[in-house]
Design a protein around this motif. Sequence first.
Motif, PDB file in Angstrom:
ATOM      1  N   GLU A 174       1.614  -7.963  -3.655  1.00  0.00           N
ATOM      2  CA  GLU A 174       1.656  -6.615  -4.208  1.00  0.00           C
ATOM      3  C   GLU A 174       2.263  -6.657  -5.605  1.00  0.00           C
ATOM      4  N   LEU A 175       1.682  -5.891  -6.495  1.00  0.00           N
ATOM      5  CA  LEU A 175       2.145  -5.876  -7.887  1.00  0.00           C
ATOM      6  C   LEU A 175       3.597  -5.431  -7.982  1.00  0.00           C
ATOM      7  N   LEU A 176       3.999  -4.514  -7.110  1.00  0.00           N
ATOM      8  CA  LEU A 176       5.347  -3.955  -7.172  1.00  0.00           C
ATOM      9  C   LEU A 176       6.350  -4.707  -6.304  1.00  0.00           C
ATOM     10  N   GLU A 177       5.928  -5.830  -5.761  1.00  0.00           N
ATOM     11  CA  GLU A 177       6.845  -6.576  -4.893  1.00  0.00           C
ATOM     12  C   GLU A 177       8.102  -6.968  -5.673  1.00  0.00           C
ATOM     13  N   GLY A 178       9.257  -6.596  -5.143  1.00  0.00           N
ATOM     14  CA  GLY A 178      10.521  -6.882  -5.817  1.00  0.00           C
ATOM     15  C   GLY A 178      10.915  -5.852  -6.852  1.00  0.00           C
ATOM     16  N   GLN A 179      10.073  -4.820  -7.022  1.00  0.00           N
ATOM     17  CA  GLN A 179      10.409  -3.748  -7.963  1.00  0.00           C
ATOM     18  C   GLN A 179      10.565  -2.435  -7.207  1.00  0.00           C
ATOM     19  N   LYS A 180      11.309  -1.516  -7.799  1.00  0.00           N
ATOM     20  CA  LYS A 180      11.473  -0.197  -7.204  1.00  0.00           C
ATOM     21  C   LYS A 180      10.262   0.653  -7.554  1.00  0.00           C
ATOM     22  N   LYS A 181       9.699   1.285  -6.522  1.00  0.00           N
ATOM     23  CA  LYS A 181       8.539   2.148  -6.721  1.00  0.00           C
ATOM     24  C   LYS A 181       8.995   3.588  -6.899  1.00  0.00           C
ATOM     25  N   LEU A 182       8.361   4.293  -7.844  1.00  0.00           N
ATOM     26  CA  LEU A 182       8.683   5.696  -8.058  1.00  0.00           C
ATOM     27  C   LEU A 182       8.037   6.523  -6.958  1.00  0.00           C
ATOM     28  N   ARG A 183       8.841   7.196  -6.161  1.00  0.00           N
ATOM     29  CA  ARG A 183       8.314   7.973  -5.039  1.00  0.00           C
ATOM     30  C   ARG A 183       8.587   9.459  -5.245  1.00  0.00           C
ATOM     31  N   GLY A 184       7.679  10.262  -4.698  1.00  0.00           N
ATOM     32  CA  GLY A 184       7.867  11.699  -4.701  1.00  0.00           C
ATOM     33  C   GLY A 184       7.996  12.305  -6.086  1.00  0.00           C
ATOM     34  N   ASN A 185       7.413  11.667  -7.070  1.00  0.00           N
ATOM     35  CA  ASN A 185       7.561  12.125  -8.445  1.00  0.00           C
ATOM     36  C   ASN A 185       6.319  12.883  -8.882  1.00  0.00           C
ATOM     37  N   THR A 186       6.474  14.174  -9.186  1.00  0.00           N
ATOM     38  CA  THR A 186       5.336  14.972  -9.619  1.00  0.00           C
ATOM     39  C   THR A 186       5.257  15.075 -11.134  1.00  0.00           C
ATOM     40  N   GLN A 187       6.305  14.622 -11.828  1.00  0.00           N
ATOM     41  CA  GLN A 187       6.273  14.587 -13.291  1.00  0.00           C
ATOM     42  C   GLN A 187       5.660  13.262 -13.735  1.00  0.00           C
ATOM     43  N   SER A 188       4.870  13.327 -14.801  1.00  0.00           N
ATOM     44  CA  SER A 188       4.208  12.101 -15.241  1.00  0.00           C
ATOM     45  C   SER A 188       5.221  11.108 -15.797  1.00  0.00           C
ATOM     46  N   SER A 189       5.185   9.905 -15.261  1.00  0.00           N
ATOM     47  CA  SER A 189       6.056   8.823 -15.732  1.00  0.00           C
ATOM     48  C   SER A 189       5.347   7.512 -15.462  1.00  0.00           C
ATOM     49  N   THR A 190       5.556   6.561 -16.331  1.00  0.00           N
ATOM     50  CA  THR A 190       4.821   5.305 -16.248  1.00  0.00           C
ATOM     51  C   THR A 190       5.763   4.126 -16.080  1.00  0.00           C
ATOM     52  N   GLN A 191       5.419   3.237 -15.131  1.00  0.00           N
ATOM     53  CA  GLN A 191       6.121   1.971 -15.014  1.00  0.00           C
ATOM     54  C   GLN A 191       5.309   0.923 -15.769  1.00  0.00           C
ATOM     55  N   PHE A 192       5.903   0.387 -16.840  1.00  0.00           N
ATOM     56  CA  PHE A 192       5.202  -0.600 -17.657  1.00  0.00           C
ATOM     57  C   PHE A 192       5.572  -2.014 -17.223  1.00  0.00           C
ATOM     58  N   SER A 193       4.573  -2.876 -17.222  1.00  0.00           N
ATOM     59  CA  SER A 193       4.796  -4.302 -17.013  1.00  0.00           C
ATOM     60  C   SER A 193       4.357  -5.035 -18.270  1.00  0.00           C
ATOM     61  N   ASP A 194       5.215  -5.899 -18.768  1.00  0.00           N
ATOM     62  CA  ASP A 194       4.886  -6.691 -19.956  1.00  0.00           C
ATOM     63  C   ASP A 194       4.139  -7.946 -19.520  1.00  0.00           C
ATOM     64  N   VAL A 195       3.012  -8.204 -20.146  1.00  0.00           N
ATOM     65  CA  VAL A 195       2.154  -9.320 -19.734  1.00  0.00           C
ATOM     66  C   VAL A 195       1.962 -10.266 -20.903  1.00  0.00           C
ATOM     67  N   LYS A 196       2.059 -11.553 -20.616  1.00  0.00           N
ATOM     68  CA  LYS A 196       1.753 -12.597 -21.597  1.00  0.00           C
ATOM     69  C   LYS A 196       0.492 -13.325 -21.134  1.00  0.00           C
ATOM     70  N   VAL A 197      -0.388 -13.609 -22.082  1.00  0.00           N
ATOM     71  CA  VAL A 197      -1.656 -14.269 -21.768  1.00  0.00           C
ATOM     72  C   VAL A 197      -1.626 -15.688 -22.316  1.00  0.00           C
ATOM     73  N   LEU A 198      -1.784 -16.664 -21.430  1.00  0.00           N
ATOM     74  CA  LEU A 198      -1.782 -18.075 -21.813  1.00  0.00           C
ATOM     75  C   LEU A 198      -3.196 -18.620 -21.677  1.00  0.00           C
ATOM     76  N   THR A 199      -3.809 -18.944 -22.813  1.00  0.00           N
ATOM     77  CA  THR A 199      -5.165 -19.485 -22.781  1.00  0.00           C
ATOM     78  C   THR A 199      -5.127 -21.002 -22.807  1.00  0.00           C
ATOM     79  N   GLN A 200      -6.151 -21.618 -22.201  1.00  0.00           N
ATOM     80  CA  GLN A 200      -6.236 -23.078 -22.168  1.00  0.00           C
ATOM     81  C   GLN A 200      -6.567 -23.613 -23.552  1.00  0.00           C
ATOM     82  N   LEU A 201      -5.821 -24.618 -23.984  1.00  0.00           N
ATOM     83  CA  LEU A 201      -6.091 -25.235 -25.280  1.00  0.00           C
ATOM     84  C   LEU A 201      -7.073 -26.393 -25.159  1.00  0.00           C
ATOM     85  N   THR A 202      -7.029 -27.081 -24.030  1.00  0.00           N
ATOM     86  CA  THR A 202      -7.914 -28.238 -23.838  1.00  0.00           C
ATOM     87  C   THR A 202      -8.505 -28.181 -22.445  1.00  0.00           C
ATOM     88  N   GLN A 203      -9.596 -28.898 -22.265  1.00  0.00           N
ATOM     89  CA  GLN A 203     -10.205 -29.025 -20.950  1.00  0.00           C
ATOM     90  C   GLN A 203      -9.363 -29.934 -20.065  1.00  0.00           C
TER      91      GLN A 203
END
Length: 452
Positions: free
Chosen positions: A231-260
């Motif tokens: 689960e994406l939220l495993e180990g994170q607190k989930k926002l529950r019962g919230n009717t106001q708009s709020s966003t949980q952001f996750s920072d992502v790093k992309v590692l591309t292959q340099l060689t075969q």
Amino acid sequence: MGRTYFVEEAVGQYLSDLSTKLKPYVTGLLIGQCSPQRDYVIRAVRTPPKEEQKEDNISPSKLVSIDEEWITTHASQVSRMLPGGLLVLGVFIIATPELSKDSQNALRKLIFSVEKSLTKRRLWKPAEEEISDRAALQICSATKKVVCRTYDVQDPKSSAKPADWKYQSALSASWLALDCTVNVNIHIPLLATSPNHDLEKNTKNGLNRWSKQIEDSVFLINGQVKDDDTELLEGQKKLRGNTQSSTQFSDVKVLTQLTQGSSHRSTATVQVCSASINLRGAVKCRAYIHNNKPKVKEAIQALKRDIINTLSDRCEILFEDLIINEGPHKKNFEREYHVLPQRLFVPVAGSSVMLSDYKFGDEAAGEIQERFVEMLDQSVQAEDIHIAEEINTACLSSNVNICPVTDNMDDTQQKQLIKATLLLKLQQNMGVVIAAAVAVFASIFSFNYFSD
């Protein structure tokens, strides 16, 4: 068992308003997200009226007058304005009782036409477990009766299946967002053996190869490599019962292959080239995912597609802009440098999701606001337009001369080019562009590496 669509309450109000204002019928798109368990509809957008309808205030009286090309073009433009995770997942029609009998046949035809148009533009392939059902929503303007059915767009002979349509408040008020910045440096050689270099086609081919690198990349979510099925939220607190708009952001790093890998054998091939296209810069990418126990693979897939789509869409927009502004009689230059449009985001009321668009440096906020009204039927305040990138973060640098191939076109091709250009001039981004550009340049050598 049919599919279930959970629908933002604001969508119901929007459709209700359309049913009282526009007669005898109105068509439009459903925007949302598919998941293995359920589907989500967070926006509905009517088809924009054509110029003659605006001027004369005329509404077609029969369903046979539905302009299929206009609707599919609108769908293509709207899809550019959707961040990762969102897609056009259906079509709706609101019609009077007299027209309701023919509505389902019209919807079926539109669903397959829209999907065909959107699929043609994609550089990524759908996953084996991809949800291929699309919604056909029919509403009677008199009785307000709602009938939702689905069609499997992978099966041309697909018959309608019943589906549930359920409204829910604050549906997307606390969806999850994944953000990343991807550095791009793509070199696309243009072979000398090709008599005419179609810049758009060659760019798309180069992006197609690059998209495979993105598909094979490793994604770090908040600095960690996570198993696809966790689960994406495993180990994170989930926002529950919230009717106001709020966003949980996750920072992502992309590692591309340099060689075969060591199991691949590489060979070097020398090819004579007559030009090259270079795409360089840093692009801002974002994907949204529902908060109903989403899997890591759902989130990463949404972000991968946004990375691929945002660069491909910018190149399309640039070529359209060149056709409109530089015209078919552009003079030759030894070298050209073009800045790709910047990405921007605009909030949606009552939702944590933001919609996307692109602007060139000389575009004013008013033009962006007009585009949102036309394409998404949404009013936007100038202060709500968030530019995601610096003006010089993405650019196209091409050692090419651009000139149209009108001399080598037959009458049909010339008419298609004229039609496409006129459509673009009349409706800003609305229109189908036939990019007719060639490159002629002094010979250079390009070293390409291919894997067996």
